[in-house]
Write an enzyme that holds these catalytic residues in place. Sequence first.
Site, PDB file in Angstrom:
ATOM      1  N   LEU A  82      83.316  -3.117  -8.735  1.00  6.62           N
ATOM      2  CA  LEU A  82      81.976  -2.676  -8.342  1.00  6.62           C
ATOM      3  C   LEU A  82      80.972  -3.740  -8.763  1.00  6.62           C
ATOM      4  CD1 LEU A  82      81.977   1.103  -9.373  1.00  6.62           C
ATOM      5  CD2 LEU A  82      81.659   0.240  -7.055  1.00  6.62           C
ATOM      6  N   ASP A  83      80.081  -4.123  -7.853  1.00  2.04           N
ATOM      7  CA  ASP A  83      79.031  -5.084  -8.188  1.00  2.04           C
ATOM      8  C   ASP A  83      78.118  -4.508  -9.268  1.00  2.04           C
ATOM      9  OD1 ASP A  83      79.928  -6.933  -6.321  1.00  2.04           O
ATOM     10  OD2 ASP A  83      78.695  -6.102  -4.716  1.00  2.04           O
ATOM     11  N   PRO A  84      77.406  -5.363 -10.015  1.00  4.33           N
ATOM     12  CA  PRO A  84      76.469  -4.861 -11.033  1.00  4.33           C
ATOM     13  C   PRO A  84      75.444  -3.878 -10.480  1.00  4.33           C
ATOM     14  CG  PRO A  84      76.829  -7.199 -11.346  1.00  4.33           C
ATOM     15  CD  PRO A  84      77.542  -6.829 -10.066  1.00  4.33           C
ATOM     16  N   ALA A  86      75.914  -1.622  -8.299  1.00  2.00           N
ATOM     17  CA  ALA A  86      76.535  -0.340  -7.958  1.00  2.00           C
ATOM     18  C   ALA A  86      76.949   0.460  -9.185  1.00  2.00           C
ATOM     19  CB  ALA A  86      77.752  -0.582  -7.069  1.00  2.00           C
ATOM     20  N   ARG A 219      77.794  -3.911   1.440  1.00  2.00           N
ATOM     21  CA  ARG A 219      76.578  -4.697   1.685  1.00  2.00           C
ATOM     22  C   ARG A 219      76.674  -5.486   2.989  1.00  2.00           C
ATOM     23  NH1 ARG A 219      77.269  -9.664  -2.094  1.00  2.00           N
ATOM     24  NH2 ARG A 219      79.270  -9.249  -3.098  1.00  2.00           N
TER      25      ARG A 219
END
Length: 327
Positions: A82-84, A86, A219
């Site tokens: 998970l990206d920061p 999210a 995204r």
Amino acid sequence: MADTLDLGSSAFGCKGSSPFLRTTMIGQPCVDFFFFFFFFFKKKKKKMITFLYKPKKISSAKFLRQWSKTNLIKKAGHAGTLDPLASGLLLVATEDDTKLLQYLDQKTKTYLAKIQFGFWSTTYDAEGQIYGVEQPIKVTKDNLEQALNRLSESQKQVPPVFSSKKVSGKSAYHYARQGKQIELKPISIKISKTILINFDEKLQNCVIMWQVSRGCYIRSLADDLGKMLKTRAYLSDLERTKIGNFDKKFLNQSLKPQDLFDLQQVKLDLENLELLLQGKKINYFAKNSELNTLIFKDEVVGFGKIINNVLITKKLFGNRIKKIINT
């Protein structure tokens, strides 16, 4: 005669009856305290598979390191970064069960995505440089629903340049940060479900529930959606709400690995394990199937296929099997 360590002795110049609360003759904490720390607070081997909830503003790797440190876990890994930006469910395994992660990471993932129209981002999300669109086209609910229907049919997707996709052995974002132009190859994706949860025509943003295959970048979907609507868009917020059929109800529970696989289970006995470890095929009367989970009691010991009532292994966890046989 073997050497022994008597924690109750005064070998270190300690006084007091408790082996962990005594002090030295000069009033300093006794060395025994360090034995206490070593035996009770050293990192332990706790084998488990669980779901954690990653908050925003932290990378998946850093979050996992903090969790491991807090819980005295020696070895841990996760599937599905998970990206920061999210938040949401993160599948985590510890010790030997980290070997199972690559097989568990095949599940669909469900997200709640908030998308802002009329702007675009260098990273396709709120972490990048955000720019407004000159003379933006106003998005309507009808146009949005039509675009979502078209987008749900997509089978290919180009990952963002600010991503961990490898290019010549390095992550794509390494080149992007240097301003270098790179071309990423499209990847296969599947969008299983799309639901428009909310659309604010005045603020020009929406919330969408997407269920997608492994490796799909939400995204990128946001960016593609904006282009379909003849404007631009970026992902302003993201939460992963489900991994496969597992949601928040399963958070922080220690789960049996076999319960996480959407595969037929082949239950083996000790004799079967010994034969498989020797590289031999075994008879197993069942329907032909390409991939099965091989189980001994509560342990996943490998994966195999069944062809004409014969079990053929695809992957065996040899060290795990040896440990079972030798106990």
